[in-house]
Design a protein around this motif. Structure first.
Motif, mmCIF file in Angstrom:
data_model
loop_
_atom_site.group_PDB
_atom_site.id
_atom_site.type_symbol
_atom_site.label_atom_id
_atom_site.label_comp_id
_atom_site.label_asym_id
_atom_site.label_seq_id
_atom_site.Cartn_x
_atom_site.Cartn_y
_atom_site.Cartn_z
ATOM 1 N N ARG A 46 2.410 1.867 -0.454
ATOM 2 C CA ARG A 46 2.912 0.659 0.203
ATOM 3 C C ARG A 46 4.366 0.841 0.607
ATOM 4 O O ARG A 46 5.159 1.402 -0.146
ATOM 5 C CB ARG A 46 2.839 -0.527 -0.742
ATOM 6 N N VAL A 47 4.696 0.309 1.782
ATOM 7 C CA VAL A 47 6.080 0.230 2.216
ATOM 8 C C VAL A 47 6.498 -1.226 2.080
ATOM 9 O O VAL A 47 5.832 -2.126 2.610
ATOM 10 C CB VAL A 47 6.257 0.690 3.679
ATOM 11 N N LEU A 48 7.584 -1.448 1.344
ATOM 12 C CA LEU A 48 8.118 -2.792 1.162
ATOM 13 C C LEU A 48 9.438 -2.898 1.910
ATOM 14 O O LEU A 48 10.265 -1.984 1.865
ATOM 15 C CB LEU A 48 8.358 -3.082 -0.317
ATOM 16 N N GLY A 49 9.612 -4.002 2.600
ATOM 17 C CA GLY A 49 10.871 -4.310 3.271
ATOM 18 C C GLY A 49 11.335 -5.663 2.784
ATOM 19 O O GLY A 49 10.606 -6.651 2.904
ATOM 20 N N ASP A 50 12.526 -5.707 2.204
ATOM 21 C CA ASP A 50 13.023 -6.945 1.595
ATOM 22 C C ASP A 50 11.990 -7.546 0.647
ATOM 23 O O ASP A 50 11.740 -8.744 0.638
ATOM 24 C CB ASP A 50 13.428 -7.963 2.663
ATOM 25 N N ARG A 51 11.341 -6.658 -0.112
ATOM 26 C CA ARG A 51 10.333 -6.995 -1.130
ATOM 27 C C ARG A 51 9.019 -7.548 -0.569
ATOM 28 O O ARG A 51 8.160 -7.992 -1.316
ATOM 29 C CB ARG A 51 10.900 -7.967 -2.159
ATOM 30 N N GLU A 52 8.860 -7.518 0.740
ATOM 31 C CA GLU A 52 7.610 -7.945 1.391
ATOM 32 C C GLU A 52 6.836 -6.703 1.825
ATOM 33 O O GLU A 52 7.430 -5.739 2.304
ATOM 34 C CB GLU A 52 7.909 -8.799 2.627
#
Length: 97
Positions: free
Chosen positions: A76-82
């Motif tokens: 998974r790639v998370l951006g700003d925890r999303e």
């Protein structure tokens, strides 16, 4: 907004999971060691596997995480925890045993 590419590459002893920016520079990465999960490449496997996925996002923090479940890995790639993008690596498809 920036476009990122999640690149998963099979190596002789694991999977490199790199998140690259538009210029091809590594923003963040993680390594999945086969030995840590009791796996190894099958002896009759023809060539290492790889996969790429692109995602566009406007974020300040990025992270690449993985988990082992059943017969494969979920990256998974998370951006700003999303969650921005998810890719599944199946043992059978990648020639792991």
């Amino acid at each position: 907004m920036k476009t990122y590419r999640l690149e998963l590459r099979d190596t002789t002893d694991g999977i490199d999971a790199d998140l690259l920016d538009e210029d091809g520079l590594v923003e963040t990465s993680t390594r999945i060691a086969y030995e840590d999960h009791g796996l190894e490449p099958a002896g009759d496997r023809e060539e290492p596997s790889s996969t790429d996925r692109e995602v566009t996002a406007d974020v300040t923090t990025l992270d690449v995480q993985y988990e082992r479940d059943g017969d494969g890995f979920t990256v998974r790639v998370l951006g700003d925890r999303e969650e921005l993008v998810t890719e599944r690596v199946e043992d059978e498809e990648w020639g792991l045993e």
